[in-house]
Enzyme design. Structure first.
Site, PDB file in Angstrom:
ATOM      1  N   ASN A 124      -1.903   9.037  -0.733  1.00  0.00           N
ATOM      2  CA  ASN A 124      -2.617   9.778   0.311  1.00  0.00           C
ATOM      3  C   ASN A 124      -3.750  10.617  -0.269  1.00  0.00           C
ATOM      4  O   ASN A 124      -3.870  11.798   0.030  1.00  0.00           O
ATOM      5  CB  ASN A 124      -1.627  10.670   1.078  1.00  0.00           C
ATOM      6  CG  ASN A 124      -2.163  11.128   2.421  1.00  0.00           C
ATOM      7  OD1 ASN A 124      -2.994  10.444   3.014  1.00  0.00           O
ATOM      8  ND2 ASN A 124      -1.722  12.260   2.890  1.00  0.00           N
ATOM      9  N   ARG A 129     -10.986  12.328  -6.184  1.00  0.00           N
ATOM     10  CA  ARG A 129     -10.083  13.454  -6.417  1.00  0.00           C
ATOM     11  C   ARG A 129      -8.937  13.057  -7.353  1.00  0.00           C
ATOM     12  O   ARG A 129      -8.473  13.874  -8.160  1.00  0.00           O
ATOM     13  CB  ARG A 129      -9.536  13.962  -5.074  1.00  0.00           C
ATOM     14  CG  ARG A 129      -8.715  15.201  -5.232  1.00  0.00           C
ATOM     15  CD  ARG A 129      -8.530  15.957  -3.926  1.00  0.00           C
ATOM     16  NE  ARG A 129      -7.508  16.967  -4.128  1.00  0.00           N
ATOM     17  CZ  ARG A 129      -6.303  16.908  -3.595  1.00  0.00           C
ATOM     18  NH1 ARG A 129      -5.982  15.921  -2.782  1.00  0.00           N
ATOM     19  NH2 ARG A 129      -5.425  17.842  -3.844  1.00  0.00           N
ATOM     20  N   ARG A 173       1.900  16.896  -4.335  1.00  0.00           N
ATOM     21  CA  ARG A 173       2.463  16.005  -5.356  1.00  0.00           C
ATOM     22  C   ARG A 173       2.880  16.759  -6.619  1.00  0.00           C
ATOM     23  O   ARG A 173       3.468  16.173  -7.532  1.00  0.00           O
ATOM     24  CB  ARG A 173       1.448  14.933  -5.723  1.00  0.00           C
ATOM     25  CG  ARG A 173       0.891  14.188  -4.531  1.00  0.00           C
ATOM     26  CD  ARG A 173      -0.435  13.546  -4.842  1.00  0.00           C
ATOM     27  NE  ARG A 173      -1.205  13.261  -3.631  1.00  0.00           N
ATOM     28  CZ  ARG A 173      -1.948  14.155  -3.011  1.00  0.00           C
ATOM     29  NH1 ARG A 173      -2.054  15.385  -3.488  1.00  0.00           N
ATOM     30  NH2 ARG A 173      -2.591  13.832  -1.905  1.00  0.00           N
ATOM     31  N   LYS A 213       5.115   1.426  -2.644  1.00  0.00           N
ATOM     32  CA  LYS A 213       3.744   1.097  -3.035  1.00  0.00           C
ATOM     33  C   LYS A 213       3.436   1.581  -4.452  1.00  0.00           C
ATOM     34  O   LYS A 213       2.875   0.837  -5.263  1.00  0.00           O
ATOM     35  CB  LYS A 213       2.763   1.692  -2.021  1.00  0.00           C
ATOM     36  CG  LYS A 213       1.344   1.199  -2.180  1.00  0.00           C
ATOM     37  CD  LYS A 213       0.578   2.092  -3.131  1.00  0.00           C
ATOM     38  CE  LYS A 213      -0.800   1.499  -3.383  1.00  0.00           C
ATOM     39  NZ  LYS A 213      -1.550   2.386  -4.304  1.00  0.00           N
ATOM     40  N   PRO A 230       1.428  -4.842  -4.277  1.00  0.00           N
ATOM     41  CA  PRO A 230       1.268  -3.460  -3.789  1.00  0.00           C
ATOM     42  C   PRO A 230       0.581  -3.460  -2.425  1.00  0.00           C
ATOM     43  O   PRO A 230      -0.543  -3.946  -2.296  1.00  0.00           O
ATOM     44  CB  PRO A 230       0.391  -2.802  -4.855  1.00  0.00           C
ATOM     45  CG  PRO A 230       0.668  -3.578  -6.095  1.00  0.00           C
ATOM     46  CD  PRO A 230       0.878  -5.002  -5.629  1.00  0.00           C
ATOM     47  N   ASP A 232      -0.837  -1.342   0.420  1.00  0.00           N
ATOM     48  CA  ASP A 232      -1.327  -0.051   0.892  1.00  0.00           C
ATOM     49  C   ASP A 232      -1.992  -0.241   2.255  1.00  0.00           C
ATOM     50  O   ASP A 232      -1.875  -1.293   2.877  1.00  0.00           O
ATOM     51  CB  ASP A 232      -2.313   0.525  -0.120  1.00  0.00           C
ATOM     52  CG  ASP A 232      -3.607  -0.270  -0.129  1.00  0.00           C
ATOM     53  OD1 ASP A 232      -3.547  -1.487   0.128  1.00  0.00           O
ATOM     54  OD2 ASP A 232      -4.670   0.315  -0.359  1.00  0.00           O
TER      55      ASP A 232
END
Length: 279
Positions: A124, A129, A173, A213, A230, A232
């Site tokens: 997310n 970033r 996180r 994921k 994976p 997403d």
DNA sequence: AGCCAGGAAGAAT
DNA sequence: ATTCTTCATGGC
């Protein structure tokens, strides 16, 4: 950067990558699998684990000034026959289009721990970033290599609590990073290499902050497992017409059954195609 | 100004 | 076993 190479004392070795149809450095780095690199005037500066490489374009390929030739030749996966894999998975449809667009993408053989932390951070989150957070972690905790910092050791990563990871911008996180680092330190990093893919995934899923994921990204980029897909938000978008209302986790299983042992390659070609062309 | 990002955990249904 | 809500942060 080229004029500054002579002053970068970390450079110990040099090799050359010849121009071939199935390797494109920019595609390989820009396709979303790796975060610790910058591009400036066509020169790529890549850090991986404790190593670093500067890629400069030549008439016939790339000149690579780096800390360890053997490391980067393995890392860049020059042993895999991408032309054969590409011919095997052609479908005269979306996959073929994706390969035509991203035929120079290689799957990098990345460090396991670095992959775990990078993709926990990726959830997310935006790629710029993600890069910035990883860079701050390396700056603060990585071994000083002179001109750059290594990716930190488990011991260094585990020396910080969740509030520190929050302070460098990891957001919610932060707790996941701290807990994972401490588990790796206290229990040791599991011997994923010796496990089959399903067992390795199940082990990864036991870490707070690692879901299907992220686990599949670790299996693919950090363990070289190609029997994963994976899934997403972009992959879900690609297949939303073909598999309506199928949630990501179930879609991942469906796509592995469909693409088999080449799932990882197909996933990356499709992902890169979707992100670039937005088809 | 909001919207959203290579999702996952925890709660609710 | 599925669906919904919430989670920090900052680039766009």
């Amino acid at each position: 950067m080229p004029s500054g190479n002579a002053r970068l004392f970390f450079i110990l070795e040099r090799f050359f990558i010849p121009q071939t149809p199935t390797f494109d450095l920019k595609q390989t780095l820009d396709c979303g699998q790796v975060f610790r690199y910058v591009e400036s005037d066509g020169v790529f500066d890549l850090k991986a684990g404790g190593e670093r490489a500067i890629f400069t374009k030549t008439d016939s390929g790339w000149q690579v000034d780096c800390t360890d030739v053997g490391f980067f030749q393995k890392y860049l996966d020059f042993d895999t026959k991408y032309d054969i894999i590409q011919s095997k998975v052609q479908d005269k449809g979306l996959v073929s289009s994706a390969i035509e667009h991203g035929k120079g993408v290689h799957i990098l053989r990345q460090d396991l721990v670095e992959t775990v932390f990078s993709f926990i951070i990726s959830q997310n989150n935006h790629i710029p970033r993600i890069k910035a957070i990883i860079e701050r972690i390396c700056d603060a905790l990585g071994e000083d290599k002179g001109d750059y910092k290594a990716f930190p050791t488990v011991e260094a990563l585990a020396s910080k609590d969740a509030d520190w990871y929050a302070s460098i911008g990891a957001g919610y996180r932060a707790e996941y990073l701290s807990l994972t680092a401490k588990r790796f330190r206290d229990e040791g990093v599991p011997n994923f290499q010796s496990m089959d893919t399903d067992t390795a995934r199940a082990t990864l899923l036991s870490y707070k902050g690692i879901g299907r994921k992220v686990a599949d990204c670790v299996l693919l980029f950090g363990l070289g497992r190609m029997d994963v897909f994976p899934t997403d938000t972009w992959i879900v978008k690609i297949f939303k017409d073909e598999y309506p209302k199928v949630p990501a986790e179930k879609l991942a299983k469906v796509l592995v059954e469909r693409f088999g042992e080449h799932s990882g390659y197909v996933q990356q070609w499709l992902f890169y195609y979707k992100r670039e062309k937005k088809v």
